[in-house]
Design a protein around this motif. Structure first.
Motif, PDB file in Angstrom:
ATOM      1  N   ILE A  36       0.728  -1.278  -0.071  1.00 53.69           N
ATOM      2  CA  ILE A  36      -0.044   0.060  -0.049  1.00 53.69           C
ATOM      3  C   ILE A  36       0.765   1.201  -0.043  1.00 53.69           C
ATOM      4  O   ILE A  36       0.662   2.057  -0.720  1.00 53.69           O
ATOM      5  CB  ILE A  36      -0.976   0.025   1.461  1.00 53.69           C
ATOM      6  CG1 ILE A  36      -2.017  -1.021   0.955  1.00 53.69           C
ATOM      7  CG2 ILE A  36      -1.757   1.150   1.338  1.00 53.69           C
ATOM      8  CD1 ILE A  36      -2.991  -1.212   2.104  1.00 53.69           C
ATOM      9  N   LYS A  37       1.964   1.367   0.737  1.00 52.35           N
ATOM     10  CA  LYS A  37       2.976   2.349   0.982  1.00 52.35           C
ATOM     11  C   LYS A  37       3.352   2.649  -0.595  1.00 52.35           C
ATOM     12  O   LYS A  37       3.779   3.861  -1.189  1.00 52.35           O
ATOM     13  CB  LYS A  37       3.926   2.138   1.949  1.00 52.35           C
ATOM     14  CG  LYS A  37       3.452   2.320   3.208  1.00 52.35           C
ATOM     15  CD  LYS A  37       4.536   2.164   4.334  1.00 52.35           C
ATOM     16  CE  LYS A  37       4.124   2.042   5.662  1.00 52.35           C
ATOM     17  NZ  LYS A  37       5.014   1.812   6.731  1.00 52.35           N
ATOM     18  N   ASN A  38       3.965   1.470  -1.269  1.00 49.72           N
ATOM     19  CA  ASN A  38       4.594   1.952  -2.552  1.00 49.72           C
ATOM     20  C   ASN A  38       3.647   2.154  -3.639  1.00 49.72           C
ATOM     21  O   ASN A  38       3.790   2.844  -4.320  1.00 49.72           O
ATOM     22  CB  ASN A  38       5.224   0.257  -3.096  1.00 49.72           C
ATOM     23  CG  ASN A  38       6.335  -0.096  -2.175  1.00 49.72           C
ATOM     24  OD1 ASN A  38       7.274   1.013  -1.685  1.00 49.72           O
ATOM     25  ND2 ASN A  38       6.700  -1.221  -2.137  1.00 49.72           N
ATOM     26  N   PHE A  39       2.347   1.806  -3.427  1.00 50.95           N
ATOM     27  CA  PHE A  39       1.200   2.267  -4.449  1.00 50.95           C
ATOM     28  C   PHE A  39       1.039   3.721  -4.025  1.00 50.95           C
ATOM     29  O   PHE A  39       0.977   4.477  -5.101  1.00 50.95           O
ATOM     30  CB  PHE A  39      -0.091   1.526  -4.078  1.00 50.95           C
ATOM     31  CG  PHE A  39      -1.157   1.837  -4.818  1.00 50.95           C
ATOM     32  CD1 PHE A  39      -1.185   1.592  -6.369  1.00 50.95           C
ATOM     33  CD2 PHE A  39      -2.182   2.545  -4.333  1.00 50.95           C
ATOM     34  CE1 PHE A  39      -2.204   1.909  -7.282  1.00 50.95           C
ATOM     35  CE2 PHE A  39      -3.336   3.228  -5.384  1.00 50.95           C
ATOM     36  CZ  PHE A  39      -3.202   2.718  -6.573  1.00 50.95           C
ATOM     37  N   ARG A  40       1.002   4.156  -3.117  1.00 54.36           N
ATOM     38  CA  ARG A  40       0.724   5.668  -2.924  1.00 54.36           C
ATOM     39  C   ARG A  40       1.855   6.451  -3.159  1.00 54.36           C
ATOM     40  O   ARG A  40       1.754   7.347  -3.744  1.00 54.36           O
ATOM     41  CB  ARG A  40       0.376   5.871  -1.178  1.00 54.36           C
ATOM     42  CG  ARG A  40      -0.860   5.378  -0.601  1.00 54.36           C
ATOM     43  CD  ARG A  40      -1.027   5.644   0.765  1.00 54.36           C
ATOM     44  NE  ARG A  40      -2.361   5.261   1.203  1.00 54.36           N
ATOM     45  CZ  ARG A  40      -2.874   5.253   2.570  1.00 54.36           C
ATOM     46  NH1 ARG A  40      -1.920   5.674   3.344  1.00 54.36           N
ATOM     47  NH2 ARG A  40      -3.928   4.859   2.593  1.00 54.36           N
ATOM     48  N   LYS A  41       2.941   5.739  -2.955  1.00 60.16           N
ATOM     49  CA  LYS A  41       4.285   6.669  -3.582  1.00 60.16           C
ATOM     50  C   LYS A  41       4.333   6.821  -5.025  1.00 60.16           C
ATOM     51  O   LYS A  41       4.566   7.949  -5.446  1.00 60.16           O
ATOM     52  CB  LYS A  41       5.571   5.779  -3.098  1.00 60.16           C
ATOM     53  CG  LYS A  41       6.954   6.581  -3.380  1.00 60.16           C
ATOM     54  CD  LYS A  41       7.999   5.649  -2.771  1.00 60.16           C
ATOM     55  CE  LYS A  41       9.155   6.338  -3.238  1.00 60.16           C
ATOM     56  NZ  LYS A  41      10.430   5.730  -2.728  1.00 60.16           N
ATOM     57  N   GLY A  42       3.873   5.589  -5.327  1.00 57.26           N
ATOM     58  CA  GLY A  42       3.972   5.545  -7.169  1.00 57.26           C
ATOM     59  C   GLY A  42       2.742   6.644  -7.419  1.00 57.26           C
ATOM     60  O   GLY A  42       3.111   7.501  -8.542  1.00 57.26           O
ATOM     61  N   MET A  43       1.764   6.607  -6.857  1.00 63.10           N
ATOM     62  CA  MET A  43       0.688   7.807  -7.450  1.00 63.10           C
ATOM     63  C   MET A  43       1.217   8.985  -7.103  1.00 63.10           C
ATOM     64  O   MET A  43       0.972  10.091  -7.946  1.00 63.10           O
ATOM     65  CB  MET A  43      -0.568   7.504  -6.564  1.00 63.10           C
ATOM     66  CG  MET A  43      -1.265   5.976  -6.979  1.00 63.10           C
ATOM     67  SD  MET A  43      -1.671   5.864  -8.486  1.00 63.10           S
ATOM     68  CE  MET A  43      -3.235   6.964  -8.587  1.00 63.10           C
ATOM     69  N   LYS A  44       1.817   9.179  -5.953  1.00 58.57           N
ATOM     70  CA  LYS A  44       2.367  10.745  -5.678  1.00 58.57           C
ATOM     71  C   LYS A  44       3.423  10.936  -6.853  1.00 58.57           C
ATOM     72  O   LYS A  44       3.369  11.989  -7.185  1.00 58.57           O
ATOM     73  CB  LYS A  44       2.794  10.901  -4.197  1.00 58.57           C
ATOM     74  CG  LYS A  44       3.178  12.195  -3.679  1.00 58.57           C
ATOM     75  CD  LYS A  44       3.754  12.198  -2.225  1.00 58.57           C
ATOM     76  CE  LYS A  44       4.098  13.395  -1.990  1.00 58.57           C
ATOM     77  NZ  LYS A  44       5.081  14.272  -2.461  1.00 58.57           N
ATOM     78  N   GLU A  45       4.127  10.112  -7.208  1.00 56.82           N
ATOM     79  CA  GLU A  45       5.115  10.450  -8.187  1.00 56.82           C
ATOM     80  C   GLU A  45       4.611  10.876  -9.539  1.00 56.82           C
ATOM     81  O   GLU A  45       5.108  11.593 -10.349  1.00 56.82           O
ATOM     82  CB  GLU A  45       6.375   9.605  -8.232  1.00 56.82           C
ATOM     83  CG  GLU A  45       7.265   9.250  -6.977  1.00 56.82           C
ATOM     84  CD  GLU A  45       8.011   8.250  -7.060  1.00 56.82           C
ATOM     85  OE1 GLU A  45       8.028   7.236  -8.268  1.00 56.82           O
ATOM     86  OE2 GLU A  45       9.071   7.822  -6.344  1.00 56.82           O
ATOM     87  N   ASP A  46       3.493  10.184  -9.884  1.00 60.70           N
ATOM     88  CA  ASP A  46       2.660  10.309 -11.159  1.00 60.70           C
ATOM     89  C   ASP A  46       2.284  11.759 -10.915  1.00 60.70           C
ATOM     90  O   ASP A  46       2.326  12.340 -12.069  1.00 60.70           O
ATOM     91  CB  ASP A  46       1.789   9.376 -11.307  1.00 60.70           C
ATOM     92  CG  ASP A  46       1.229   9.286 -12.588  1.00 60.70           C
ATOM     93  OD1 ASP A  46       1.851   9.237 -13.648  1.00 60.70           O
ATOM     94  OD2 ASP A  46      -0.036   8.869 -12.721  1.00 60.70           O
TER      95      ASP A  46
END
Length: 81
Positions: A36-46
């Motif tokens: 979940i943390k990696n998903f949120r980080k990826g969405m934020k970077e996008d």
């Protein structure tokens, strides 16, 4: 038929404990949290990569501007030699 009652959740918890075992449960929960943390980080970077306030890029070939640049012929014939 709406939501699950306390007994439904207890049965679901027991099934999860039987499938994964008590020893693996913290590891599974940690892996889920990490995902979940990696998903949120990826969405934020996008979201951060998209510049704010700039118009979208338009294909330059689809919009003629006139002149020799769009005809395919070079502007200076001496450049061919």
């Amino acid at each position: 038929m709406g939501s699950f009652s306390f007994w439904h959740w207890l049965i679901v918890l027991l099934v999860i404990l039987i499938i994964f075992g008590a020893g693996k449960l913290p590891k599974v929960a940690g892996d889920l949290a990490s995902g979940i943390k990696n998903f949120r980080k990826g969405m934020k970077e996008d979201v951060d990569e998209k510049p704010a306030g700039q118009p979208p890029v338009i294909n330059q070939q689809s919009q003629p501007t006139g002149g020799a640049a769009n005809t395919g012929a070079p502007a200076d014939k001496s450049a061919q030699n």
